[in-house]
Design a protein around this motif. Structure first.
Motif, mmCIF file in Angstrom:
data_model
loop_
_atom_site.group_PDB
_atom_site.id
_atom_site.type_symbol
_atom_site.label_atom_id
_atom_site.label_comp_id
_atom_site.label_asym_id
_atom_site.label_seq_id
_atom_site.Cartn_x
_atom_site.Cartn_y
_atom_site.Cartn_z
ATOM 1 N N ALA A 149 9.425 -34.008 19.531
ATOM 2 C CA ALA A 149 8.910 -33.128 20.582
ATOM 3 C C ALA A 149 8.942 -31.670 20.122
ATOM 4 O O ALA A 149 7.975 -30.930 20.319
ATOM 5 N N VAL A 150 10.049 -31.274 19.477
ATOM 6 C CA VAL A 150 10.148 -29.896 18.988
ATOM 7 C C VAL A 150 9.012 -29.610 18.007
ATOM 8 O O VAL A 150 8.311 -28.594 18.097
ATOM 9 N N ALA A 151 8.811 -30.545 17.068
ATOM 10 C CA ALA A 151 7.748 -30.360 16.081
ATOM 11 C C ALA A 151 6.398 -30.244 16.766
ATOM 12 O O ALA A 151 5.567 -29.398 16.418
ATOM 13 N N MET A 152 6.191 -31.094 17.759
ATOM 14 C CA MET A 152 4.893 -31.096 18.441
ATOM 15 C C MET A 152 4.652 -29.778 19.178
ATOM 16 O O MET A 152 3.540 -29.265 19.193
ATOM 17 N N VAL A 153 5.717 -29.256 19.800
ATOM 18 C CA VAL A 153 5.562 -27.972 20.504
ATOM 19 C C VAL A 153 5.113 -26.887 19.516
ATOM 20 O O VAL A 153 4.166 -26.141 19.769
ATOM 21 N N ILE A 154 5.781 -26.841 18.367
ATOM 22 C CA ILE A 154 5.407 -25.842 17.353
ATOM 23 C C ILE A 154 3.957 -26.035 16.908
ATOM 24 O O ILE A 154 3.174 -25.096 16.842
ATOM 25 N N LEU A 155 3.627 -27.288 16.646
ATOM 26 C CA LEU A 155 2.304 -27.556 16.076
ATOM 27 C C LEU A 155 1.192 -27.364 17.093
ATOM 28 O O LEU A 155 0.133 -26.828 16.778
ATOM 29 N N ILE A 156 1.457 -27.801 18.304
ATOM 30 C CA ILE A 156 0.417 -27.646 19.322
ATOM 31 C C ILE A 156 0.184 -26.172 19.614
ATOM 32 O O ILE A 156 -0.950 -25.714 19.725
ATOM 33 N N LEU A 210 9.830 -28.723 9.363
ATOM 34 C CA LEU A 210 8.767 -29.714 9.492
ATOM 35 C C LEU A 210 8.644 -30.554 8.223
ATOM 36 O O LEU A 210 8.445 -31.776 8.292
ATOM 37 N N ALA A 211 8.786 -29.900 7.078
ATOM 38 C CA ALA A 211 8.674 -30.631 5.824
ATOM 39 C C ALA A 211 9.792 -31.674 5.722
ATOM 40 O O ALA A 211 9.570 -32.818 5.321
ATOM 41 N N TRP A 212 10.981 -31.263 6.131
ATOM 42 C CA TRP A 212 12.111 -32.202 6.109
ATOM 43 C C TRP A 212 11.825 -33.388 7.017
ATOM 44 O O TRP A 212 12.000 -34.549 6.636
ATOM 45 N N LEU A 213 11.334 -33.113 8.227
ATOM 46 C CA LEU A 213 11.003 -34.192 9.156
ATOM 47 C C LEU A 213 10.009 -35.158 8.535
ATOM 48 O O LEU A 213 10.190 -36.375 8.562
ATOM 49 N N VAL A 214 8.949 -34.590 7.957
ATOM 50 C CA VAL A 214 7.854 -35.433 7.484
ATOM 51 C C VAL A 214 8.253 -36.214 6.238
ATOM 52 O O VAL A 214 7.961 -37.405 6.112
ATOM 53 N N VAL A 215 8.944 -35.559 5.317
ATOM 54 C CA VAL A 215 9.201 -36.191 4.032
ATOM 55 C C VAL A 215 10.451 -37.070 4.049
ATOM 56 O O VAL A 215 10.470 -38.130 3.455
ATOM 57 N N MET A 216 11.503 -36.620 4.748
ATOM 58 C CA MET A 216 12.790 -37.272 4.553
ATOM 59 C C MET A 216 13.304 -38.060 5.749
ATOM 60 O O MET A 216 14.367 -38.662 5.654
#
Lengths: 345, 581
Positions: B311-318, B91-97
């Motif tokens: 979508a993957v990130a959202m599934v984890i976060l939701i 998630l950090a990689w997605l958000v930052v990079m």
């Protein structure tokens, strides 16, 4: 002092704190405050085991939180709380002539309570599905016997201890069930063997008697488990939608019967109100003891006052086959049995 | 007190190195942290309790008392730490990079799960997956007719999942902060040289962020091994014990000696892993990215993977934020958790006592116990926010202002010691420490003061950390010039440092507030019936089968926590540079 003399003093104190091992303290609180509106009763539902740990910690800290202690676990209570001076006995003079001596000393027993094998009578209309405790160690009952973790609740540890103390009866029952003499293996006696076999048969341990009641008693189950719980929890059958019934004829005995005692804190913060609560819990002069005793005047609880008639819906005390515990004997090997159970978990 | 007749020379020596201040702070920290731990160790060495050591370590009980729980504990620690680093890192990689859609939303949501108490997630799991093993109410899925197997309803699997979904946001925060500092020159140089994304990741980003990954992993490990609520709620019905549930059980039944020994061993284990983590990192010191500050790197273009990864990130976060909240809210309204979304009633919130529901327990608004617990909990949160920030600021000011000398080093070390001590062991230590009178001081067992003192000590690593950040924000020059013009320490603090730092201080205070009101492991042993706190009440209701009340209380805690966290985030926005465009 009787309730009349206590009342003005208690009203001045205005409140009283009760540690109770039964959730019925909620009903007592409502009834007490209705009878004595000027006194705020704070009731806490705390298991006997935890009460002992907390009262010891509080005594060590020199803090008194509770005024009245309503507790079972007498094997530990007598040695750890009474002899050490953390709690003190009190018998309301009003009822002293109507409670047998054995229930007045060393502590006042309000009633006898039970931990016995119960089954679901809706699913078993013809009677208990178990006739011998040893059947619980067979494949039929694998994962289908429920009880509270004996390391979390002292009265269950007392039950296990009693089974060991009654090893001769357990050995005889084994022979009756399986038609051969018992082979002890690693066990020291027939009682320990039973406990080991019961745990090996995936006995289900839960956190509270209510969990046992629901598991065993809930209606609409096809193949409900059996479990050790309080006979008196049958009182909630209607309210909760349970079908709990005691397996009284199980060999060699369905479980144990033991006193529930009332005591004062050694130095209560509200001494008069505390005595008034104990007086109230022993029941008034009406036929079945009135509001104070009402939560306990139920089938499966045996009130110690001789002038209160036995509850009509329960097996009478003389026909009840549960073992009576002898607190001093239990106390001797109790921690040993606790350690045994620890190795089985 | 300094002797007023002391000559000028002597006073200068005394103040030059901040000796008085350092002594005061060090004494405070020793009283708060070192003595309770020492007291616990000494307790187990008394003649009549020393046998507890052999019971736990070598006797016939040791398998069940220690080694099996130890196995479970280590399994939980290793799996949860790895899972957290993977999830949090991803998630950090997605958000930052990267240029993933909804970056900001993902960034904010990823910090929330850690603010949701872990017992909330465990309760939510029960409301969904509980099967009929222990009778009583079954969960929603079983109620829908699915047959939930034991391994999914109870024990190690759900514990691992729930804890990973809880702690990954801790890993996210640490890794995201590290990724945000990766020098863009390096990445761009690699891109120009024709390196592919995968190679940049393995060759540059991973090595540079190793310290953060290790730090995240070891903190998640320490958190997971000491977590009490989740294994207690999900593990006990299948007799799964961890060291923290064993410790709790032993103390609850009065086997205090054995309990303390298990607690001490738990401290040593989590301490050893944190220490090992530090060693790995400090063994290779060349993580610094050498050149001066580079511009922000061009975001890595995910191309066609943008939406799938989102979508993957959202599934984890939701599933780690919104889902537990929805399930808990629903199950605080539904009479049966088997039918989560029907027959809703507000009884468990506002209903009067009724003989036919839950043994006459009234809705939480009318429940004296719960109202009292709410007052105590909020009071505790506020008090600890103040005392924590006060001590934290004092300690970090002292070490920042007077860096030299062994005392400063000791202050730093001691103030981070509680990180190694699981909450439940810390609670046990405090009972041993302040449970009985010490000399003229009365025992604090069952008092509000005990809760405040223990919580302040327990959260010191966080308050010192926050205090340090605050002090760094306030330039030293201002204070220096005030000192030259003769302003006293108290005056400098009140006229310069505090006013300038008030935003940071408030944010830090709020975080401490949130940490303590959602904490269960520290307070579960300090709880007394006359001094109740919400989290313990919720735990008790849950373990006695009154799930709705437990869930309703948890929803209350949750909303207070989330609201406070969002406020703190907003105040602290500057410290999360990765959210900026």
């Amino acid at each position: 002092m009787g309730p009349e003399e206590l009342l003005p003093l208690a009203q001045e104190e205005g409140k009283v704190t009760v540690y109770s091992f039964t959730s019925r303290i909620g009903k007592v609180e409502a009834a007490f405050e209705e009878t004595y509106p000027d006194i705020d009763l704070q009731g806490f539902d705390i298991s006997s085991t935890e009460q002992i740990a907390r009262l010891q910690a509080e005594a060590q800290a020199g803090v008194t939180n509770a005024d009245v202690i309503y507790i079972s676990d007498t094997p530990v209570v007598l040695t750890e709380l009474l002899e050490t001076g953390i709690i003190a006995p009190f018998v309301p003079p009003r009822v002293a002539d109507r409670v047998p001596q054995e229930y007045q000393s060393p502590l006042l027993a309000q009633r006898l309570s039970t931990k016995v094998l119960m089954y679901n009578e809706e699913a078993n209309p013809d009677g208990a599905p178990v006739t011998n405790l040893w059947q619980l160690t067979t494949g039929d009952w694998r994962g289908r016997v429920v009880m509270v973790d004996p390391l979390q609740r002292g009265d269950y540890l007392d039950l296990m201890t009693e089974i060991v103390l009654r090893s001769d009866a357990m050995a005889a029952a084994y022979e009756e069930q399986f038609g051969k003499a018992i082979e002890l293996g690693d066990a020291a006696n027939a009682g320990e063997k039973f406990i080991m076999d019961l745990f090996a048969n995936d006995v289900i341990l839960v956190g509270s008697t209510d969990d046992v009641n629901v598991a065993v008693g809930a209606k609409g189950q096809e193949n409900p488990p059996v479990g050790f719980t309080s006979y008196s929890d049958r009182r909630d059958n209607e309210e909760e939608g349970w079908a709990l019934q005691v397996a009284n004829s199980v060999e060699p005995a369905p479980g144990i019967i033991f006193p529930a005692v009332l005591a004062l804190a050694a130095e209560p913060n509200n001494p008069a109100a505390a005595r008034l609560v104990i007086d109230f819990l022993m029941g008034d002069e009406s036929e079945t003891g009135g509001a104070g005793l009402a939560p306990f005047y139920v089938a499966g609880d045996y009130v110690t006052r001789t002038d209160i008639p036995p509850h009509p819906d329960a097996v009478s005390l003389s026909d009840f086959t549960a073992w009576r515990i002898a607190p001093n004997e239990t106390a001797k090997i109790r921690s040993e049995i606790g350690d045994l159970i620890l190795t089985l978990q | 007190m300094v002797d007023v007749t002391m000559n000028r020379q002597g006073r200068r020596v005394l103040f030059k190195h901040g000796t008085v201040l350092k002594t005061v702070v060090l004494a405070l920290l020793i009283a708060l942290i070192v003595l309770p731990l020492l007291r616990t160790v000494l307790f187990t060495l008394q003649p009549d309790t020393v046998k507890a050591w052999s019971d736990v370590l070598t006797g016939r009980l040791s398998t069940n008392l220690f080694y099996k729980p130890l196995g479970n504990t280590l399994l939980i620690g290793v799996v949860v730490a790895s899972g957290c680093v993977l999830l949090g890192g991803f998630l950090a990689w997605l958000v930052v990079m990267t240029n993933v859609p909804f970056r900001k939303t993902i960034g904010v949501m990823a910090t929330l799960p850690f603010m949701i108490p872990s017992f909330a997630a465990a309760l939510a799991w029960g409301a969904l997956f509980r099967n009929d093993r222990v009778g009583g109410q079954v969960g929603w899925l079983q109620g829908m007719g699915l047959d939930i197997p034991d391994w999914l309803a109870w024990g190690i699997t759900p514990t691992l999942i729930v804890l990973t979904l809880h702690y990954f946001s801790l890993a996210f925060t640490i890794i995201a902060a590290a990724l945000a500092t990766v020098n863009s020159d390096l990445v761009e140089a690699a891109q120009i040289a024709g390196a592919k994304g995968g190679r940049i990741l393995m060759g540059i980003i991973l090595p540079v962020t190793t310290p953060a990954l290790v730090a995240a992993g070891s903190l998640c490990f320490a958190g997971a091994v000491s977590n009490f609520a989740t294994p207690a709620l999900l593990g006990l019905p299948v007799r799964m014990q961890t060291l923290s549930t064993r410790l709790f059980g032993m103390i609850e039944v009065g086997q205090v000696g054995r309990g303390y020994v298990i607690g001490i061993l738990l401290v040593l284990i989590s301490g050893a892993f944190l220490w090992a983590g530090n060693r790995i990192v400090s063994g290779r010191r060349s993580y610094a990215t050498i050149t001066g500050k580079g511009g922000r790197a061009k975001r890595f273009d995910l191309r066609s993977a943008r939406w799938p990864l989102c979508a993957v990130a959202m599934v984890i976060l939701i599933s780690s934020t919104i889902l537990p909240v929805v399930i808990l809210s629903a199950s605080s309204l539904a009479p049966s958790s088997a039918n989560l979304f029907s027959n809703w009633t507000l009884h468990y919130w506002i209903g009067p006592s009724s003989q036919s529901i839950a043994q006459g327990i009234p809705g939480i608004v009318h429940n004296q116990d719960i109202v009292r617990a709410l007052t105590v909990t909020l009071g505790l949160g506020l008090a600890v926010a103040f005392t924590g920030m006060f001590v934290g600021l004092l300690a970090s000011y002292t070490t920042a202002r007077f860096r030299k000398g062994w005392m400063s080093a000791v202050i730093t070390q001691v103030s981070f010691l509680p990180l190694l001590v699981p909450g439940i062991a810390f609670g046990a230590a405090y009972i041993a420490y302040l449970g009985a009178p010490i000399g003229p001081f009365p025992a604090l067992y069952g008092t509000f003061a005990l809760l405040v003192i223990a919580a302040t000590a327990y959260l010191l690593p966080f308050s010192v950390q926050t205090g340090r950040a605050v002090i760094q924000q306030v330039g030293g020059e201002l204070e220096e010039s005030a000192r030259i013009t003769g302003a006293s320490f108290a005056r400098r603090l009140s006229a310069i440092t505090v006013p300038l730092a008030i935003r940071g201080l408030t944010a830090g205070g709020i975080l401490i507030f949130v940490k303590i009101i959602r904490d269960l492991s520290l307070v579960v042993l300090l709880f007394t019936p006359t001094m109740p706190v919400l989290s313990v009440l919720a735990y008790r209701y849950a373990s006695e089968g009154f799930g709705q009340f437990a869930n309703a209380i948890t929803v209350v805690i949750l909303f207070i926590s989330i609201a406070a966290t969002l406020i703190a985030n907003w105040l602290q926005a500057k410290s999360q540079p990765w959210l900026k465009n």
